[in-house]
Design a protein around this motif. Structure first.
Motif, PDB file in Angstrom:
ATOM      1  N   GLN A   1       0.835  -1.203   0.000  1.00 27.09           N
ATOM      2  CA  GLN A   1       0.000   0.000   0.000  1.00 27.09           C
ATOM      3  C   GLN A   1       0.876   1.262   0.000  1.00 27.09           C
ATOM      4  N   GLU A   2       1.915   1.241   0.834  1.00 31.82           N
ATOM      5  CA  GLU A   2       2.811   2.393   0.919  1.00 31.82           C
ATOM      6  C   GLU A   2       3.536   2.600  -0.424  1.00 31.82           C
ATOM      7  N   LYS A   3       3.988   1.501  -1.031  1.00 33.82           N
ATOM      8  CA  LYS A   3       4.686   1.594  -2.329  1.00 33.82           C
ATOM      9  C   LYS A   3       3.764   2.207  -3.381  1.00 33.82           C
ATOM     10  N   LYS A   4       2.501   1.738  -3.350  1.00 33.96           N
ATOM     11  CA  LYS A   4       1.515   2.223  -4.318  1.00 33.96           C
ATOM     12  C   LYS A   4       1.323   3.737  -4.160  1.00 33.96           C
ATOM     13  N   GLU A   5       1.238   4.174  -2.895  1.00 34.11           N
ATOM     14  CA  GLU A   5       1.007   5.605  -2.646  1.00 34.11           C
ATOM     15  C   GLU A   5       2.220   6.441  -3.060  1.00 34.11           C
ATOM     16  N   ARG A   6       3.417   5.920  -2.763  1.00 34.95           N
ATOM     17  CA  ARG A   6       4.626   6.668  -3.163  1.00 34.95           C
ATOM     18  C   ARG A   6       4.719   6.758  -4.688  1.00 34.95           C
ATOM     19  N   LEU A   7       4.377   5.649  -5.344  1.00 39.38           N
ATOM     20  CA  LEU A   7       4.420   5.650  -6.816  1.00 39.38           C
ATOM     21  C   LEU A   7       3.489   6.732  -7.363  1.00 39.38           C
ATOM     22  N   GLN A   8       2.283   6.798  -6.801  1.00 36.58           N
ATOM     23  CA  GLN A   8       1.314   7.780  -7.281  1.00 36.58           C
ATOM     24  C   GLN A   8       1.820   9.204  -7.073  1.00 36.58           C
ATOM     25  N   GLU A   9       2.490   9.440  -5.943  1.00 32.94           N
ATOM     26  CA  GLU A   9       3.033  10.782  -5.681  1.00 32.94           C
ATOM     27  C   GLU A   9       4.062  11.164  -6.732  1.00 32.94           C
ATOM     28  N   VAL A  10       4.922  10.190  -7.079  1.00 33.25           N
ATOM     29  CA  VAL A  10       5.945  10.446  -8.104  1.00 33.25           C
ATOM     30  C   VAL A  10       5.266  10.753  -9.439  1.00 33.25           C
ATOM     31  N   LEU A  11       4.282   9.929  -9.801  1.00 29.57           N
ATOM     32  CA  LEU A  11       3.623  10.108 -11.098  1.00 29.57           C
ATOM     33  C   LEU A  11       2.890  11.450 -11.179  1.00 29.57           C
ATOM     34  N   ASP A  12       2.217  11.817 -10.074  1.00 33.36           N
ATOM     35  CA  ASP A  12       1.477  13.088 -10.071  1.00 33.36           C
ATOM     36  C   ASP A  12       2.432  14.275 -10.224  1.00 33.36           C
ATOM     37  N   LEU A  13       3.537  14.223  -9.479  1.00 37.16           N
ATOM     38  CA  LEU A  13       4.483  15.337  -9.564  1.00 37.16           C
ATOM     39  C   LEU A  13       5.065  15.429 -10.974  1.00 37.16           C
ATOM     40  N   GLN A  14       5.427  14.265 -11.549  1.00 39.12           N
ATOM     41  CA  GLN A  14       6.018  14.284 -12.884  1.00 39.12           C
ATOM     42  C   GLN A  14       5.024  14.779 -13.929  1.00 39.12           C
ATOM     43  N   ASP A  15       3.770  14.414 -13.732  1.00 39.49           N
ATOM     44  CA  ASP A  15       2.735  14.843 -14.666  1.00 39.49           C
ATOM     45  C   ASP A  15       2.706  16.370 -14.772  1.00 39.49           C
ATOM     46  N   TYR A  16       2.880  17.007 -13.643  1.00 40.70           N
ATOM     47  CA  TYR A  16       2.895  18.472 -13.615  1.00 40.70           C
ATOM     48  C   TYR A  16       4.036  19.009 -14.499  1.00 40.70           C
TER      49      TYR A  16
END
Ligand code: SAH
Ligand code: SF4
Ligand code: F3S
Length: 473
Positions: A355-370
């Motif tokens: 769950q933690e890995k999934k959340e960290r991955l999403q944070e990375v993807l969201d920031l990069q998307d910006y």
């Protein structure tokens, strides 16, 4: 001999794509032609990837689905090649009774013999023998079918770096480089068949030729840069620890070298980088990025990031986000850490929950998307020189007989951004040979993964990279 049909499913990285071309080519000697139909196939080959558990699961779920076909047609030969084959060997045959052949990453040249033996004797074969020295294929220059503008060329095999999370050294073996003259001969043959761009492949291209005392990677690039009618050169992957000052300078010196580098950072935390055995710090990485941008201000930088490496704290992870904000990458691939057999990190404490890995991955993807969206939007209104690779996927679905319909083409900028475009002069234009030409496109729309525009001039501009445009009008 009757023509037989080969269905191939390629999973994994560009090296597997290159290997699959080699496989198809060497099986031509046995009169196998490619088919997109599983039902029609006499031989099914799955070229596999073991980099993460998910990739491996994909392999086994595909292989499992083939049991019914084999029951219906016992003469069908089913083979597994590539990195999972190398890793699992005979265990795959035990697990899946409907499989006939397991061949490893160093067994491609022995594949025709194995297939013939299985057809004649109805036996099952495992060939996962490895060699320390790369074997030059005697069937180089695959896919010279006039249909491709851009091709991969493997210049070295294996890896000696042993990053603690990585399976590659175990499934691809020791690092070994091909001879420059063979690489150049292969590229020349590609170019003669219409190829205009090559991507040189190796796990760590910067150590090309060192072991064998061949020429350096930059020297190889120079020689490839001299090949007439080749327009663009790309390469992947450069390990940050080995990115040399000479290679940085090459982005300014070599007119065909594209203005893009894929430089995997993996983590922004020095503590994690050390545990990963990456042998560089974030400071060294940032220094190299600065030098690259000084030499080549428009260079696009992309990276790979692993989240949830064993022992990665929230503070470590935030250092990765902070590094992303400092560098402002043009794009990245991010992965959740996955345990791999043999890799040293399997034994490390401090497991991070899924769950933690999934959340960290999403944070990375969201920031990069910006950053990706912002960078793409900044290109709106600019003229970009694009190497035309073919009709865009969307175009392939439209009815060509409708002459009033404009063709939509696709290609990439030197900085590796995908551009889809229409010809500004208009209707159809289908008789104009666009593929393999450099054209100037005025960008009018920016999406998160591509740009869209119209050609700026009527005639394609066959110029070297020096003449390539990237400016805001
Ligand atoms: N040779 C290249 C990487 C090849 S593997 C290099 O050194 O950069 C491609 C990417 O897969 C790696 O950069 C890494 O980000 C990711 N990867 C490799 N092993 C992994 C693992 N066990 N779990 C999650 N991601 C992994
Ligand atoms: Fe794997 Fe590291 Fe080698 Fe890349 S350099 S292939 S990540 S061991
Ligand atoms: Fe996968 Fe093998 Fe490539 S493990 S990433 S196909 S080298």
């Amino acid at each position: 001999m009757r023509t037989k049909y080969l269905y191939m499913n390629t999973i994994g990285c560009q090296m597997n794509v290159y290997d699959s071309d080699q496989i198809a080519r060497c099986l031509k000697s046995l009169h196998y032609e490619m088919t997109p139909s599983l039902e029609r196939a006499d031989l099914i080959i799955v070229n596999t990837c073991a980099i993460r558990k998910k990739a491996e699961q994909k392999v086994f779920s595909f292989l499992g689905r083939l049991a019914g076909l084999k029951r219906k047609r016992p003469d069908l030969i089913i083979a597994v090649g590539g990195c999972v084959a190398q890793q699992e060997g005979a265990k795959i045959l035990q697990r899946l009774p409907h499989l006939d052949l397991v061949f490893g990453t160093h067994a491609i040249d022995r594949l025709p013999d194995a297939v013939q033996t299985i057809a004649a004797k109805k036996c099952r074969i495992v060939d996962i023998q490895m060699a320390d020295q790369i074997k030059e294929p005697d069937f180089i220059a695959n896919g010279c079918d006039g249909k491709h503008v851009t091709r991969f060329v493997t210049i070295m095999q294996g890896c000696d770096n042993y990053c603690t999370y990585c399976v590659v050294p175990y499934v691809r073996g020791r690092e070994s480089s091909r001879r420059p003259e063979n690489i150049i001969q292969e590229i020349r043959q590609f170019v003669d068949s219409g190829v205009r761009e090559v991507t040189l492949l190796g796990q760590n291209v910067n150590s090309y030729g060192k072991k064998e005392n061949l020429c350096t990677f930059v020297e190889l690039l120079r020689r490839i840069n001299d090949i007439e009618s080749l327009l663009r050169i790309r390469f992947t992957t450069s390990h940050p620890k080995d990115l040399s000052p000479e290679l940085i300078l090459a982005f300014n010196d070599l007119d065909k070298l594209c203005h893009h580098i894929h430089l995997p950072i993996q983590s922004g935390s020095n503590r994690v980088l050390k545990m990963m055995n990456r042998k560089y710090t974030r400071e060294i990485y940032l220094e190299k990025i600065e030098k690259l941008r000084n030499i080549c201000p428009r260079i696009a930088v992309t990276t790979d990031i692993i989240v949830g490496f064993p022992g990665e704290t929230r503070t470590d992870f935030e250092k990765t986000l902070e590094l992303m904000r400092t560098v402002e990458f043009d794009g990245l691939f991010a992965f959740q850490y996955s345990d791999r057999p043999n890799a040293a990190a399997v034994g490390l404490p401090g497991r991070i929950s899924e769950q933690e890995k999934k959340e960290r991955l999403q944070e990375v993807l969201d920031l990069q998307d910006y950053f990706t969206t912002r960078k793409n939007k900044a290109l709106k209104g600019s003229i970009q020189t694009v190497l035309v690779e073919g009709l865009s996927k969307k175009q392939n679905r439209v009815n060509y007989s409708d002459k009033s319909h404009r063709l939509q083409w696709t290609g990439r900028t030197s900085t590796n951004k995908i551009v889809n475009f229409f010809e500004s002069d208009g209707v159809d234009g289908g008789d104009k040979i666009m593929m393999g030409r450099l054209v100037d496109v005025k960008i009018s729309k920016a999406f998160s993964h591509s740009l869209w525009g119209k050609t700026d001039s009527k005639e394609p501009t066959d110029v070297g990279l020096r003449g390539e445009k990237s400016y805001v009008t």
